[in-house]
Design an enzyme around this catalytic site. Structure first.
Site, PDB file in Angstrom:
ATOM      1  N   HIS A  22       0.839  -1.200   0.000  1.00  0.00           N
ATOM      2  CA  HIS A  22       0.000   0.000   0.000  1.00  0.00           C
ATOM      3  C   HIS A  22       0.876   1.252   0.000  1.00  0.00           C
ATOM      4  O   HIS A  22       0.645   2.194  -0.756  1.00  0.00           O
ATOM      5  CB  HIS A  22      -0.904   0.044   1.237  1.00  0.00           C
ATOM      6  CG  HIS A  22      -1.942  -1.019   1.283  1.00  0.00           C
ATOM      7  ND1 HIS A  22      -2.196  -1.743   2.434  1.00  0.00           N
ATOM      8  CD2 HIS A  22      -2.797  -1.505   0.356  1.00  0.00           C
ATOM      9  CE1 HIS A  22      -3.174  -2.605   2.209  1.00  0.00           C
ATOM     10  NE2 HIS A  22      -3.547  -2.480   0.938  1.00  0.00           N
ATOM     11  N   LYS A  46     -16.587  -6.343   5.274  1.00  0.00           N
ATOM     12  CA  LYS A  46     -15.348  -6.636   6.004  1.00  0.00           C
ATOM     13  C   LYS A  46     -15.498  -6.266   7.475  1.00  0.00           C
ATOM     14  O   LYS A  46     -16.201  -5.318   7.822  1.00  0.00           O
ATOM     15  CB  LYS A  46     -14.171  -5.877   5.386  1.00  0.00           C
ATOM     16  CG  LYS A  46     -13.887  -6.325   3.963  1.00  0.00           C
ATOM     17  CD  LYS A  46     -12.642  -5.682   3.425  1.00  0.00           C
ATOM     18  CE  LYS A  46     -12.340  -6.210   2.029  1.00  0.00           C
ATOM     19  NZ  LYS A  46     -11.113  -5.640   1.495  1.00  0.00           N
ATOM     20  N   ARG A  96      -2.586  -6.905  -7.961  1.00  0.00           N
ATOM     21  CA  ARG A  96      -1.593  -7.926  -7.635  1.00  0.00           C
ATOM     22  C   ARG A  96      -1.702  -9.134  -8.553  1.00  0.00           C
ATOM     23  O   ARG A  96      -0.709  -9.753  -8.887  1.00  0.00           O
ATOM     24  CB  ARG A  96      -1.748  -8.380  -6.179  1.00  0.00           C
ATOM     25  CG  ARG A  96      -1.331  -7.320  -5.170  1.00  0.00           C
ATOM     26  CD  ARG A  96      -1.569  -7.759  -3.737  1.00  0.00           C
ATOM     27  NE  ARG A  96      -2.998  -7.938  -3.505  1.00  0.00           N
ATOM     28  CZ  ARG A  96      -3.548  -9.068  -3.076  1.00  0.00           C
ATOM     29  NH1 ARG A  96      -2.826 -10.104  -2.782  1.00  0.00           N
ATOM     30  NH2 ARG A  96      -4.853  -9.162  -2.916  1.00  0.00           N
ATOM     31  N   SER A 131      -0.954  -9.468   1.003  1.00  0.00           N
ATOM     32  CA  SER A 131      -2.208  -8.720   1.052  1.00  0.00           C
ATOM     33  C   SER A 131      -2.503  -8.412   2.514  1.00  0.00           C
ATOM     34  O   SER A 131      -1.878  -8.973   3.415  1.00  0.00           O
ATOM     35  CB  SER A 131      -3.339  -9.553   0.453  1.00  0.00           C
ATOM     36  OG  SER A 131      -3.596 -10.674   1.280  1.00  0.00           O
TER      37      SER A 131
END
Length: 150
Positions: A22, A46, A96, A131
């Site tokens: 990030h 989430k 990714r 991740s």
């Protein structure tokens, strides 16, 4: 490449946690755009490990002091609504894997219908395997591991 004058890009995510990948994406985006807002978006799907204000503070702490064109904010609602509110015309997203591209393409198509463009930046190969999900799992496994001092 010089940033477009007055350009503002939004980099949304839950950032739970904010990973080196990030941070690398922010570092690259900040030279493409005049300003970048790292947006901690609330996602009902989430369950973050910390409140948005705590995660935002962690993201701010991860930014070098010299990155004056990077801001951190929180938002509940559609990212495109935030973009309109702040006058941003671009959303930055990292890719990714090919699976990321399929998912991100659908979001980009929807965002474009709402007047917001998406710019994808591929992850650097050395950062692509990590991740936030993997980082949380690793942290959880480390905290559950018995102490070696026993």
């Amino acid at each position: 490449m010089l940033p477009a004058h007055g350009s503002l890009a939004i980099y949304p995510g839950t950032f739970d946690p904010f990973t080196p990948g990030h941070r690398d994406l922010v570092a690259r985006a900040r030279v493409l755009f005049d300003r970048v807002i790292v947006l901690l978006a609330m996602n009902a799907d989430k369950q973050p490990t910390a409140e948005a204000t705590v995660r935002a503070a962690r993201v701010r702490d991860a930014m070098p002091a010299g990155w004056g064109n990077v801001e951190v904010d929180t938002w509940t609602g559609l990212t495109t609504a935030y973009c309109v509110r702040r006058g941003a015309t671009v959303i930055v997203r990292g890719l990714r894997t090919a699976a990321d591209l399929r998912h991100e393409y659908q979001l980009a198509a929807m965002n474009e219908q709402l007047g917001i463009q998406t710019v994808w930046l591929p992850s650097r190969p050395q950062l692509a395997a990590t991740s936030s999900t993997v980082a949380r799992a690793y942290r959880s496994a480390q905290s559950a591991r018995p102490s070696l001092k026993e």
